[in-house]
Design an enzyme around this catalytic site. Structure first.
Site, short mmCIF file in Angstrom:
data_model
loop_
_atom_site.label_atom_id
_atom_site.label_comp_id
_atom_site.label_asym_id
_atom_site.label_seq_id
_atom_site.Cartn_x
_atom_site.Cartn_y
_atom_site.Cartn_z
N GLU A 188 -5.67 0.72 5.39
CA GLU A 188 -5.73 1.25 6.75
C GLU A 188 -6.87 0.62 7.56
O GLU A 188 -6.74 0.39 8.76
CB GLU A 188 -5.89 2.77 6.71
N TRP A 204 0.81 -1.22 0.00
CA TRP A 204 0.00 0.00 0.00
C TRP A 204 0.85 1.28 0.00
O TRP A 204 0.31 2.37 -0.16
CB TRP A 204 -0.96 0.00 1.18
N ARG A 205 2.15 1.12 0.16
CA ARG A 205 3.03 2.29 0.07
C ARG A 205 3.45 2.58 -1.37
O ARG A 205 4.18 3.54 -1.61
CB ARG A 205 4.26 2.09 0.95
N TYR A 216 -8.80 8.26 12.76
CA TYR A 216 -7.51 7.78 12.30
C TYR A 216 -7.51 7.46 10.80
O TYR A 216 -6.63 7.90 10.06
CB TYR A 216 -7.04 6.54 13.07
N GLN A 260 -6.00 -3.20 14.24
CA GLN A 260 -5.94 -4.34 15.14
C GLN A 260 -5.61 -5.66 14.42
O GLN A 260 -5.98 -6.74 14.89
CB GLN A 260 -7.25 -4.48 15.92
N THR A 261 -4.93 -5.57 13.27
CA THR A 261 -4.47 -6.78 12.58
C THR A 261 -3.01 -6.60 12.21
O THR A 261 -2.61 -5.54 11.74
CB THR A 261 -5.30 -7.05 11.31
N LEU A 313 -9.99 -11.59 9.01
CA LEU A 313 -9.49 -10.30 9.52
C LEU A 313 -10.18 -9.91 10.82
O LEU A 313 -9.73 -9.01 11.52
CB LEU A 313 -9.73 -9.19 8.48
N GLY A 314 -11.28 -10.59 11.11
CA GLY A 314 -12.02 -10.27 12.33
C GLY A 314 -13.00 -9.13 12.09
O GLY A 314 -12.89 -8.38 11.12
N TYR A 315 -13.95 -8.99 13.01
CA TYR A 315 -14.92 -7.90 12.96
C TYR A 315 -15.62 -7.84 11.60
O TYR A 315 -15.38 -6.95 10.79
CB TYR A 315 -14.25 -6.56 13.27
N ASP A 338 -1.33 6.76 15.20
CA ASP A 338 -1.62 5.35 15.43
C ASP A 338 -0.87 4.92 16.69
O ASP A 338 -0.23 5.74 17.36
CB ASP A 338 -1.27 4.49 14.21
#
Length: 267
Positions: A39, A26-27, A120, A44-45, A82-84, A138
């Site tokens: 992002e 992603w950079r 954020y 939280q991963t 990834l959760g959530y 962050d």
């Protein structure tokens, strides 16, 4: 905090950046859609896990328009692990909003109106996609600022933002924040400083998150996309909170339930 101190800090971070630069996919882009996805996934991963998910996601949904056309099941399937799941659902909702608006938002005020986009993520998009001189805080940057300037760990987010803007080399937001994040992740770690993060993710095994994840994944992978409530009871026979977990998923519009049968709630 004087000018000399700030300049010394900037010089040191640039030096460390030259020696510790992470090569992250992603950079290599300034596309706000791709920055937003990365992002959101990174919340939280661990970075090492996100890389694979990020690359797979962009193969399936290369643009915000493609994502907006996806089904809820497709998105939740890609998000699985990834959760959530609710976070993945909000990404889909936000994509539909962006397409309806006609273009990706370019201001903080507009970004935070999107489902799931908080302070954020909005600030990160502005810095990494648009190169704007904004404060990005962050867990790594928070720790660095507290350690570097001997700040109280109870310092407010707003106060940290003010300090972040003072030390930001204007015109170099993307490079600066990447450098800080690398320094915090690779060198000035929580273990080294003893500075604890504001939030810590609880254990997954045995949690409500585990049950939620199992329900959604099982529905997606089942024949016909439907499971029975009894299937959940058989998988988790010792839990007495299954109904409340199912109710939460229904209220969040992730699943629907009809006559004891559960299925994904398509938008």
């Amino acid at each position: 905090m004087n000018i000399q101190h700030i300049q010394q800090f900037q010089s040191y971070i640039r030096k460390r950046r030259a020696e510790n630069r992470r090569d992250l996919p992603w950079r290599k882009t300034t596309d706000p859609y791709k920055i937003w996805i990365s992002e959101t996934m990174l919340c939280q991963t661990q970075v090492s896990r996100v890389i694979t998910y990020y690359n797979d996601w962009l193969r399936k949904f290369p643009t915000v328009e493609k994502l907006a056309q996806a089904t809820t099941s497709d998105v939740l399937s890609a998000w699985s692990g990834l959760g959530y799941n609710s976070r993945g659902l909000r990404v889909l909702q936000a994509a539909k909003d962006i397409v309806a608006r006609g273009s990706f938002p370019t201001t903080y005020v507009d970004l935070v109106t999107l489902p799931g986009v908080g302070d954020y993520v909005a600030s990160a998009i502005l810095a990494f996609a648009y190169g704007q001189n904004v404060a990005v805080i962050d867990t790594n940057i928070r720790r660095i600022l507290i350690h570097q300037f001997s700040l109280d760990e109870k310092i407010s987010l707003q106060e940290l933002k003010e300090i972040a803007l003072k030390v930001l080399p204007h015109g170099y937001a993307t490079e600066w924040y990447n450098a800080l994040m690398d320094y915090g992740a690779l060198e000035l770690t929580a273990k080294k400083t003893g500075i604890r993060p504001l939030t810590r993710q609880g254990k997954f095994e045995g949690s409500r998150r585990q049950v939620r994840a199992w329900i959604v994944k099982t529905i997606i992978n089942s024949q016909g996309g439907i499971i029975n409530y009894e299937d959940i009871q058989q998988r988790f026979p010792d839990r007495d909170d299954l109904q409340s977990i199912v109710d939460d998923l229904v209220n969040e519009k992730i699943i629907e339930i009809n006559d004891g049968k559960l299925f994904i709630c398509n938008m």
